[in-house]
Design an enzyme around this catalytic site. Sequence first.
Site, PDB file in Angstrom:
ATOM      1  N   GLY A   1      -2.136   2.115   6.171  1.00 17.92           N
ATOM      2  CA  GLY A   1      -2.537   1.164   7.197  1.00 17.92           C
ATOM      3  C   GLY A   1      -1.850  -0.182   7.094  1.00 17.92           C
TER       4      GLY A   1
ATOM      5  N   SER B   1       1.173  -1.359   8.127  1.00 16.53           N
ATOM      6  CA  SER B   1       1.785  -1.873   9.362  1.00 16.53           C
ATOM      7  C   SER B   1       0.728  -2.233  10.390  1.00 16.53           C
ATOM      8  CB  SER B   1       2.753  -0.844   9.944  1.00 16.53           C
ATOM      9  OG  SER B   1       3.822  -0.626   9.048  1.00 16.53           O
TER      10      SER B   1
ATOM     11  N   HIS C   1       5.782   3.304  16.201  1.00 12.70           N
ATOM     12  CA  HIS C   1       5.554   1.928  15.748  1.00 12.70           C
ATOM     13  C   HIS C   1       5.694   0.954  16.907  1.00 12.70           C
ATOM     14  CE1 HIS C   1       4.897   1.523  11.403  1.00 12.70           C
ATOM     15  NE2 HIS C   1       5.490   2.698  11.304  1.00 12.70           N
ATOM     16  N   ARG C   2       6.706   1.153  17.741  1.00 12.08           N
ATOM     17  CA  ARG C   2       6.905   0.255  18.896  1.00 12.08           C
ATOM     18  C   ARG C   2       5.712   0.277  19.834  1.00 12.08           C
ATOM     19  NH1 ARG C   2      13.229   1.382  20.277  1.00 12.08           N
ATOM     20  NH2 ARG C   2      14.041  -0.074  18.742  1.00 12.08           N
TER      21      ARG C   2
ATOM     22  N   GLY D   1       0.843  -1.194   0.000  1.00 13.80           N
ATOM     23  CA  GLY D   1       0.000   0.000   0.000  1.00 13.80           C
ATOM     24  C   GLY D   1       0.871   1.234   0.000  1.00 13.80           C
TER      25      GLY D   1
ATOM     26  N   ARG E   1       1.028   5.708   4.739  1.00 17.86           N
ATOM     27  CA  ARG E   1      -0.067   5.896   5.682  1.00 17.86           C
ATOM     28  C   ARG E   1      -1.369   5.225   5.242  1.00 17.86           C
ATOM     29  NH1 ARG E   1       2.725   6.252   9.533  1.00 17.86           N
ATOM     30  NH2 ARG E   1       3.888   8.126   9.997  1.00 17.86           N
TER      31      ARG E   1
ATOM     32  N   ASP F   1       8.778  -5.574   8.400  1.00 20.33           N
ATOM     33  CA  ASP F   1       8.252  -4.239   8.107  1.00 20.33           C
ATOM     34  C   ASP F   1       9.424  -3.282   7.941  1.00 20.33           C
ATOM     35  OD1 ASP F   1       6.587  -2.066   7.783  1.00 20.33           O
ATOM     36  OD2 ASP F   1       5.733  -2.155   9.789  1.00 20.33           O
TER      37      ASP F   1
ATOM     38  N   THR G   1      13.084  -3.189   9.489  1.00 15.78           N
ATOM     39  CA  THR G   1      14.163  -2.841   8.551  1.00 15.78           C
ATOM     40  C   THR G   1      14.582  -1.387   8.688  1.00 15.78           C
ATOM     41  OG1 THR G   1      12.604  -2.301   6.776  1.00 15.78           O
ATOM     42  CG2 THR G   1      13.425  -4.581   6.876  1.00 15.78           C
TER      43      THR G   1
END
Length: 178
Positions: free
Chosen positions: A14, A16, A50-51, A9, A12, A84, A35
Amino acid sequence: MKNIVLIVGGARSGKSTYAVQLAKKSKQKVIFIATCTFKDEEMEGRIKQHRLSRPSSWKVIVEGKNIAAVLQKMNSSKHALVVDCLGLWVSNLLEDKLTDRQIEQEFKKLASVLDKAKGTVILVSNEVGCGLVPAYFLGRRFRDLLGRANQIIAKKADEVFLMQIGFPTQLKVRKAEK
């Protein structure tokens, strides 16, 4: 049971978030292969966000370049592996000044490891075929390489999803087991 999932995609879209949802649904222990490496303060902030979106119980491995080796080492039917993302991976390989041939060898290594996967592997990537042709050489080179990587991985995948505005559209459906 082996299940290779590719989620592509735009920025932003979606991707992840959906990968995290699928990994949670797998009911397996999750190993998250990131990565993205720390390059500046803004990127560090993105990594922290993200974490926070992932369960703290997940094992996280940061590997920007040799993801095939990490996947091979972590290959197990007991784990769901999330990568990811492939776009940052290709970008990292380009930063190492590898030739297109060398980068494409990395794609082949990854495809070979996916052939031998024992469990769930969820890969996230940027969709690069819907945008404008980049005005500069490096941008076109990145788009072409990632487009080839996406095609190679999509052929290996059991399921492929295209994310748009937070909604998945399934492009490839897993065939029923006989």
